[in-house]
Every structure is written in C-alpha cells, then in structure tokens.
Design a protein around this motif. Structure first.
Motif, short mmCIF file in Angstrom:
data_model
loop_
_atom_site.label_atom_id
_atom_site.label_comp_id
_atom_site.label_asym_id
_atom_site.label_seq_id
_atom_site.Cartn_x
_atom_site.Cartn_y
_atom_site.Cartn_z
N ARG A 1 -8.95 30.13 36.72
CA ARG A 1 -8.85 31.34 37.53
C ARG A 1 -8.54 32.56 36.67
O ARG A 1 -9.14 33.63 36.83
CB ARG A 1 -7.76 31.16 38.58
CG ARG A 1 -7.61 32.35 39.53
CD ARG A 1 -8.58 32.26 40.68
NE ARG A 1 -8.26 31.10 41.49
CZ ARG A 1 -7.29 31.09 42.44
NH1 ARG A 1 -6.59 32.18 42.66
NH2 ARG A 1 -7.06 30.01 43.13
N LEU A 2 -7.60 32.41 35.75
CA LEU A 2 -7.23 33.53 34.89
C LEU A 2 -8.40 33.98 34.02
O LEU A 2 -8.68 35.19 33.90
CB LEU A 2 -6.04 33.14 34.02
CG LEU A 2 -4.69 33.01 34.73
CD1 LEU A 2 -3.69 32.27 33.84
CD2 LEU A 2 -4.15 34.38 35.12
N ARG A 3 -9.08 33.05 33.41
CA ARG A 3 -10.20 33.40 32.52
C ARG A 3 -11.34 34.02 33.31
O ARG A 3 -12.00 34.94 32.81
CB ARG A 3 -10.66 32.17 31.75
CG ARG A 3 -9.67 31.79 30.64
CD ARG A 3 -10.07 30.55 29.90
NE ARG A 3 -9.18 30.34 28.73
CZ ARG A 3 -9.06 29.20 28.08
NH1 ARG A 3 -9.75 28.14 28.46
NH2 ARG A 3 -8.25 29.12 27.05
N ALA A 4 -11.58 33.54 34.52
CA ALA A 4 -12.63 34.13 35.35
C ALA A 4 -12.32 35.58 35.69
O ALA A 4 -13.23 36.37 35.93
CB ALA A 4 -12.80 33.31 36.62
N ALA A 5 -11.03 35.93 35.67
CA ALA A 5 -10.62 37.30 35.98
C ALA A 5 -10.52 38.17 34.72
O ALA A 5 -10.08 39.31 34.80
CB ALA A 5 -9.26 37.27 36.69
N GLY A 6 -10.91 37.62 33.57
CA GLY A 6 -10.90 38.42 32.35
C GLY A 6 -9.60 38.43 31.61
O GLY A 6 -9.39 39.26 30.71
N VAL A 7 -8.69 37.52 31.95
CA VAL A 7 -7.39 37.44 31.28
C VAL A 7 -7.51 36.47 30.11
O VAL A 7 -8.07 35.38 30.26
CB VAL A 7 -6.29 36.97 32.26
CG1 VAL A 7 -4.95 36.80 31.54
CG2 VAL A 7 -6.17 37.96 33.42
N GLU A 8 -6.99 36.85 28.95
CA GLU A 8 -6.99 35.96 27.78
C GLU A 8 -5.87 34.94 27.96
O GLU A 8 -4.73 35.30 28.26
CB GLU A 8 -6.76 36.76 26.50
CG GLU A 8 -6.75 35.91 25.24
CD GLU A 8 -6.41 36.69 24.00
OE1 GLU A 8 -6.12 36.06 22.97
OE2 GLU A 8 -6.40 37.95 24.07
N VAL A 9 -6.18 33.67 27.75
CA VAL A 9 -5.22 32.60 27.99
C VAL A 9 -5.10 31.72 26.75
O VAL A 9 -6.09 31.19 26.26
CB VAL A 9 -5.63 31.72 29.18
CG1 VAL A 9 -4.51 30.73 29.52
CG2 VAL A 9 -5.98 32.56 30.40
N ALA A 10 -3.88 31.57 26.25
CA ALA A 10 -3.59 30.60 25.19
C ALA A 10 -3.09 29.32 25.85
O ALA A 10 -2.27 29.36 26.77
CB ALA A 10 -2.53 31.15 24.24
N THR A 11 -3.58 28.19 25.36
CA THR A 11 -3.29 26.91 26.02
C THR A 11 -2.77 25.88 25.04
O THR A 11 -3.44 24.87 24.77
CB THR A 11 -4.55 26.38 26.72
OG1 THR A 11 -5.59 26.23 25.75
CG2 THR A 11 -5.02 27.33 27.82
N PRO A 12 -1.57 26.07 24.48
CA PRO A 12 -1.02 25.05 23.59
C PRO A 12 -0.82 23.75 24.35
O PRO A 12 -0.22 23.74 25.42
CB PRO A 12 0.32 25.66 23.16
CG PRO A 12 0.69 26.60 24.26
CD PRO A 12 -0.62 27.15 24.76
N SER A 13 -1.32 22.65 23.80
CA SER A 13 -1.27 21.39 24.55
C SER A 13 -0.98 20.22 23.62
O SER A 13 -1.23 20.27 22.41
CB SER A 13 -2.60 21.14 25.27
OG SER A 13 -3.63 20.87 24.35
N ARG A 14 -0.47 19.16 24.22
CA ARG A 14 -0.18 17.94 23.48
C ARG A 14 -1.45 17.37 22.86
O ARG A 14 -1.43 16.83 21.74
CB ARG A 14 0.46 16.92 24.42
CG ARG A 14 0.96 15.66 23.75
CD ARG A 14 1.54 14.71 24.79
NE ARG A 14 2.65 15.29 25.53
CZ ARG A 14 3.24 14.70 26.57
NH1 ARG A 14 2.81 13.52 27.00
NH2 ARG A 14 4.25 15.29 27.19
N GLY A 15 -2.58 17.50 23.57
CA GLY A 15 -3.84 16.98 23.06
C GLY A 15 -4.31 17.67 21.80
O GLY A 15 -5.07 17.11 21.02
N GLU A 16 -3.85 18.91 21.60
CA GLU A 16 -4.21 19.66 20.40
C GLU A 16 -3.11 19.61 19.35
O GLU A 16 -3.12 20.36 18.37
CB GLU A 16 -4.51 21.11 20.77
CG GLU A 16 -5.70 21.26 21.72
CD GLU A 16 -5.90 22.69 22.19
OE1 GLU A 16 -5.04 23.54 21.88
OE2 GLU A 16 -6.91 22.95 22.85
N GLY A 17 -2.13 18.71 19.58
CA GLY A 17 -1.07 18.53 18.59
C GLY A 17 0.15 19.39 18.79
O GLY A 17 1.08 19.36 17.97
#
Length: 296
Positions: A33-49
């Motif tokens: 939803r955020l990205r569809a609205a043009g908001v930049e989103v950082a997504t630090p996740s366990r899957g990426e270490g």
C-alpha cells in the motif's frame, strides 16, 4: 482498492518509512500500500540477514517506523517464553531507542491481551489479562512504548489488533484453512474442533487503513482495532461456502480447547473519534476477496 492517499497521516510522495516484519502477512500488505502511494519503504528483514536484537535500522531520512516484527504463535511461546520476551519486548525497546535518537515516530503493532472478556464490547480500558507468554511479551513491548513516549516526548502509537485475516495468510490460521478446505475438491467433508467460539475478524485492508490513519500523532496513543462484530466459526464456514457456491458436509467434533474464550468483540470508538478510521469490509466481503485471489 483502498482510499488511502499519500497525504493521509502526514505522508507524502517521496517520504521514507521503515517497516520491520515486512515479509509477514500484514507487513506485505502494508508495504504494498505504501509503495503504491509513492512512499519509499525500507524493509529490513530476517530473510535478508537483519537481526532485530543486534543490527541498526536504516533510519537515515526516515520519518516513521512501523514495528511489526515479532515472534508469534501462542503454542510456540509456551515452549520458549524467554525467546519471545527477548524479541518482542527487548527488540521493541531497541527499535524505540533507535527511533528516539533518529527523531522518528513509531507505530507498534500489538496483540489481543484481554483474555476472557469481562464485558463486551472490549474497549482500551478493559483489564489486561496476558494469559500466555506471547501476549505477555507483546504487552511488555506496549509498556515500553508508553514509557518512551512519556519520557522522551516521542510520538508512539500502539495498535491492539484483533483477528486479522485476508489473502496471502498462512493456512495455520482459521479463515484461510476453512477457505482452503471449502474449495479443495479432494476434501469431501470439513471437520472442525468446535464451531461455537466467536471472534472479531478484521479484514487486512482495514488493518492497514488503521495503521496509516493512526500514524504521526503526538504523544502516546493506544487503539483497539477490530471489526466491532463477532462471528462464530460456524458463521465463517457458512460464509465461505456461500461465497464459493459450494456445499459440503460439516462435522463439529465438539472438542473445546482448554481455556477457550467464548466471545470477543472490539470497541473501536476511540480510533474512530481521534483518527476517523472505521472498518469497511464485512466478513462476507473479506472472504469473497480471498476467494477472488485463489481463483486468480
């Protein structure tokens, strides 16, 4: 489609936010939803270490953090309560402290922590009964949010989500499991332990709407977020069969779980008054959307 605009809750196109737990069910819907609205989103996740307990969040240029990352699952929490407390409580303190230093506001996604209701509907003043290690750890994270907001004049919103469901949710959860059995042609009859318990089921788009509507507020805010309506498991099953146009034999095994909660219904009037949020989807509409995704 959602009626969320980039300006809702103070967000604008090009703003940068951080979402922990972005790979989870709710996190994926929020990020989309955020990205569809043009908001930049950082997504630090366990899957990426990314390690919530040791690493630093990428907060440069960020204005807000949605903290969804957590250890989940009541049965698992009984096996390792210390791990749940470490991640869900201490991990939340780490996020809060990084937000404090970076000047970021934060939204904390909590959980149902009321136990067996003393009255219905349940408002935010209802006594807390964190009757399992998972609920206890989430409640302690919530306490840390209030303390940081008060001591450091931070903007922190805590959301007590009720039973959220929707497309892409694991079949470990009730509604996806029922929908899967209804549409699976190899399943001739549906067996469920107990058809009686009632829950407040909230469609995931409504949950995302609430997170966005309640962000950017000063001080500490605490909101219940649910549909405001309770449905039995029998209601869920009947809705799924009706929306799918499929009828199957249903077997109620009448196996009542220990410490079962008979009925849950949220009072969401506070977030309605202060943020203008209200749920948009009925149970039938939510299940129909899940079926549409499966048909695709």
């Amino acid at each position: 489609m959602s009626d969320f605009s980039p300006q809702q809750g103070g967000l604008a196109v090009g703003d940068r936010v951080v979402v922990t737990g972005a790979s989870g069910f709710l996190g994926r819907h929020l990020v989309g939803r955020l990205r569809a609205a043009g908001v930049e989103v950082a997504t630090p996740s366990r899957g990426e270490g990314f390690d919530l307990l040791n690493d630093q969040l990428p907060l440069d240029g960020a204005t807000h953090v949605f903290h969804l990352a957590a250890e989940t699952g009541v049965p698992d929490s009984w096996q390792d309560p210390a791990r749940f407390h470490l991640v869900n409580t201490h991990g939340t303190v780490r996020v809060l402290d990084q937000c404090r230093r970076a000047g970021c506001a934060m939204t904390y996604v909590g959980a149902y922590i009321y136990g067996v209701p003393q009255h219905l509907p349940i408002d935010e003043t209802h006594p807390v009964n964190a009757n399992n290690p998972y609920a206890y750890s989430k409640w302690m994270g919530e306490q840390a949010c209030e303390w940081y907001a008060d001591m450091y004049s931070m903007g922190v919103t805590a959301i007590r989500l009720f039973n959220t469901y929707g497309p892409g949710q694991s079949n470990r959860f009730l509604i996806p499991r029922i929908v899967e059995q209804v549409i699976d042609p190899t399943v001739e009859r549906i067996e469920l332990m107990d058809l009686a318990p009632r829950r407040d089921y909230l469609y995931v788009d409504d949950a995302v709407d609430a997170l966005l509507a309640a962000r950017g507020l000063p001080g500490y805010r605490l909101y219940n977020v649910g549909s405001g309506v309770s449905h039995s498991i029998s209601d869920v099953l009947e809705s799924a069969m009706r929306q799918a146009g499929i009828r199957k034999e249903v077997v109620d095994l009448q196996q009542v779980r220990p410490n079962e909660i008979p009925d849950v219904r949220a009072d969401c009037s506070r977030i309605g008054r202060e943020c203008g949020w209200r749920p948009r989807f009925s149970l039938d509409e939510g299940i129909e959307r899940m079926l549409e995704e499966v048909r695709k």
